[in-house]
Design a protein around this motif. Structure first.
Motif, PDB file in Angstrom:
ATOM      1  N   THR A  91       0.810  -1.219   0.000  1.00  9.84           N
ATOM      2  CA  THR A  91       0.000   0.000   0.000  1.00  9.84           C
ATOM      3  C   THR A  91       0.837   1.260   0.000  1.00  9.84           C
ATOM      4  OG1 THR A  91      -0.158  -0.051   2.418  1.00  9.84           O
ATOM      5  CG2 THR A  91      -1.893  -1.174   1.171  1.00  9.84           C
ATOM      6  N   LYS A 239      -1.442  -6.064   6.989  1.00 10.89           N
ATOM      7  CA  LYS A 239      -2.263  -4.856   6.869  1.00 10.89           C
ATOM      8  C   LYS A 239      -1.740  -3.916   5.791  1.00 10.89           C
ATOM      9  CE  LYS A 239      -4.068  -4.642  11.627  1.00 10.89           C
ATOM     10  NZ  LYS A 239      -3.508  -5.903  12.159  1.00 10.89           N
ATOM     11  N   VAL A 240      -0.439  -3.865   5.582  1.00  8.04           N
ATOM     12  CA  VAL A 240       0.128  -2.861   4.673  1.00  8.04           C
ATOM     13  C   VAL A 240       0.699  -3.459   3.389  1.00  8.04           C
ATOM     14  CG1 VAL A 240       0.598  -1.244   6.547  1.00  8.04           C
ATOM     15  CG2 VAL A 240       2.367  -2.888   5.862  1.00  8.04           C
ATOM     16  N   ARG A 311      -3.858   5.443  -1.823  1.00  2.00           N
ATOM     17  CA  ARG A 311      -3.846   4.028  -1.455  1.00  2.00           C
ATOM     18  C   ARG A 311      -3.498   3.831   0.019  1.00  2.00           C
ATOM     19  NH1 ARG A 311      -5.370  -0.393  -0.450  1.00  2.00           N
ATOM     20  NH2 ARG A 311      -4.456  -2.349  -1.194  1.00  2.00           N
ATOM     21  N   VAL A 315      -5.715   3.008   4.302  1.00  2.00           N
ATOM     22  CA  VAL A 315      -5.293   1.865   5.109  1.00  2.00           C
ATOM     23  C   VAL A 315      -5.007   2.310   6.539  1.00  2.00           C
ATOM     24  CG1 VAL A 315      -3.475   0.129   5.407  1.00  2.00           C
ATOM     25  CG2 VAL A 315      -4.422   0.572   3.140  1.00  2.00           C
ATOM     26  N   GLN A 318      -8.263   2.890   8.314  1.00  3.54           N
ATOM     27  CA  GLN A 318      -8.958   1.653   8.658  1.00  3.54           C
ATOM     28  C   GLN A 318      -8.326   0.955   9.856  1.00  3.54           C
ATOM     29  OE1 GLN A 318      -9.049  -1.249   5.493  1.00  3.54           O
ATOM     30  NE2 GLN A 318     -10.060  -2.808   6.750  1.00  3.54           N
ATOM     31  N   HIS A 319      -7.001   0.857   9.856  1.00  4.44           N
ATOM     32  CA  HIS A 319      -6.320   0.041  10.866  1.00  4.44           C
ATOM     33  C   HIS A 319      -5.666   0.858  11.986  1.00  4.44           C
ATOM     34  CE1 HIS A 319      -6.890  -3.561   8.457  1.00  4.44           C
ATOM     35  NE2 HIS A 319      -6.354  -2.956   7.414  1.00  4.44           N
TER      36      HIS A 319
END
Length: 381
Positions: A91, A239-240, A311, A315, A318-319
Motif C-alpha cells: 500500500t 495490513k500494509v 492508497r 489503510v 482503517q487500521h
C-alpha cells in the motif's frame, strides 16, 4: 500540535502491538503450482499473455528500451524494471505513478479504447497497478542497445558508469517471474559483462532460484542483493502489504543467498512512522537479519508521494485511525519525511547497525558504493 513537535524524538508512539516472539515461525501456505495460477486468454488491444484465476491480467508491452538513465529519472543510478505493476500490492509503494504513465501513454497512442483505459487505470487510479501487470517483451534486443549506451555514458575508459539497479519500481521476482523468467534472462546477459556495479531489490524468495547466475555475476562485478523487509511482525505486514511473502520466507531466502557466498542483506524501506520505527520492531528486524547472515542493512523513512496517498492513507484510517491525521500533517508540504524525523531515524538506525555488527551507512545514500577497483572497460557485445 505543530508538526515539528510531533516528529521529535521520541518517535511516534507505536500504534502496532509488540513484535511477538513467534513472528518468524508463522506457518506458510504451500506454493500454488503455476498451472493453477495461469489460464490462457485471447489477445486484445494490448495482447494479454496470461490471466490469474482471481482476475489479474499480464499484458504484453513491447520494450524499445530497458535501462533508464539518471538523466531520465533524476536519481544517481540507472534503473531496470522487467515488469510494470506488481502483484504484491504494497500500500505504501511509490511506483504506482509509473504504471499510470504507461497506461496513459498507451491510451494516447490509440492502443487502449476509453473503456479499456478505465479498466487499466482502475476506479481510483491505483488499483490496476496490482491487477494489470505489463510484461516487457523483446527484452534482450532492447538490453543490447541499452548496454552500449550505458557504457558510452561513462566517458573516458578509466571512469566507471553509474550503478544499475534492478527492481526500483516493481519487484523483479514477483510471482509472474516464475512463468515469464524475464529477470533470469536479463541476469544471464549481464553475467557476460565485467566491471558493473549492480543492485537488485526484491521481496520475493524466488531470488534464491538464481544463485548460480548471481555468483557468476559477482565474480567480475560488484553485486548487492537487497531483500526488502520492513518488519517481522506478521499481522502488521498483512495490513500494509496485500500479497507479499511472509517475513520468515524472505529471511530464509536471504540465508540461502548468503550461505552461497552472495553479497546480500536487508533493505528496510520504508520505515513507517509510528508503526515500524520503534526500537522493539527495529531490534527484532536487525536480529533476524543477523541470524540470516545479512552483510548489511539499509533503511529509510516513508516517502508519501501523491500517487501513494490515495492508497496508503485509507489503510491507516482503517487500521490505525489515530495515525492518519498525524501523517497528513507531517507530510502536508512535502513527499519526504520531515527533516528532523529523518535525521533522528538515521541516528537510531546507525546505533542499531553498530550494536548488531553491520557497517554503518548514510541511510539510503551510499547503498551502491563501489567496492572493486576500476577496470579498463571491455564489453562483449
Amino acid at each position: 500540535m505543530r508538526v515539528q513537535q510531533l516528529l521529535e524524538l521520541p518517535f511516534f508512539q507505536s500504534a502496532s502491538p509488540p513484535v511477538p516472539q513467534s513472528a518468524l515461525s508463522q506457518s506458510v501456505s504451500p506454493p500454488v503450482p503455476p498451472s493453477a495460477l495461469f489460464q490462457p486468454v485471447r489477445q486484445s488491444a494490448l495482447p494479454v499473455l496470461d490471466q490469474r484465476l482471481r482476475g489479474t491480467k499480464f499484458v504484453s508491452l513491447a520494450a524499445k528500451s530497458l535501462l533508464n538513465s539518471p538523466q531520465q529519472t533524476g536519481v544517481d543510478f540507472w534503473s531496470l524494471n522487467p515488469y510494470v505493476g506488481c502483484e504484491f500490492g504494497c500500500t505504501y509503494c511509490y511506483a504506482r505513478y509509473a504504471h499510470r504513465y504507461v497506461v496513459e501513454r498507451a491510451h494516447d497512442a490509440g492502443k487502449l479504447s476509453d473503456d479499456e483505459f478505465r479498466e487499466f487505470r482502475g476506479p481510483q487510479g491505483w488499483e490496476a497497478f496490482e491487477r494489470r501487470i505489463f510484461v516487457k517483451e523483446q527484452i534482450l534486443t532492447a538490453l543490447e542497445s541499452d548496454l552500449r549506451r550505458y557504457f558510452r555514458s561513462a566517458g573516458p575508459p578509466d571512469r566507471q558508469p553509474a550503478p544499475i539497479v534492478i527492481g526500483t519500481a516493481t519487484d523483479p521476482y514477483q510471482p509472474a517471474e516464475r512463468h515469464f523468467r524475464l529477470t533470469r534472462r536479463i541476469l544471464e546477459r549481464l553475467a557476460r559483462c565485467e566491471g558493473l556495479n549492480l543492485g537488485i531489490i526484491t521481496k520475493s524468495p524466488l531470488v534464491a532460484r538464481d544463485r548460480d547466475v548471481l555468483l557468476d555475476i559477482q565474480t567480475r562485478n560488484d553485486l548487492e542483493v537487497y531483500v526488502s523487509l520492513i518488519t517481522v511482525d506478521v499481522p502488521l505486514i498483512r495490513k500494509v502489504e496485500a500479497r507479499s511473502p511472509m517475513p520468515a520466507v524472505r529471511l530464509r531466502a536471504l540465508k540461502r543467498l548468503t550461505d552461497a557466498g552472495i553479497n546480500a542483506g536487508l533493505i528496510v524501506a520504508p520505515v513507517l512512522p509510528g508503526l515500524t520505527d520503534d526500537l522493539p520492531h527495529l531490534e527484532a528486524l536487525f536480529r533476524a537479519a543477523c541470524d540470516a547472515g545479512a552483510r548489511f542493512v539499509h533503511a529509510g523513512p516513508l516517502r508519501l508521494y501523491p500517487a501513494v496517498r490515495d492508497r496508503f492513507l485509507p489503510v491507516l484510517e482503517q487500521h490505525f485511525p489515530d495515525l492518519a491525521e498525524r501523517y497528513r500533517r507531517a507530510y502536508a508540504r512535502q513527499s519526504g519525511a520531515p527533516r528532523e524525523y529523518a535525521e533522528a531515524l538515521t541516528r537510531r538506525i546507525n546505533r542499531l547497525q553498530r550494536t548488531f555488527g553491520f557497517p554503518a551507512n548514510d541511510g539510503m545514500q551510499d547503498r551502491y558504493a563501489r567496492r572493486r577497483p576500476p577496470i579498463q572497460r571491455e564489453l562483449e557485445l
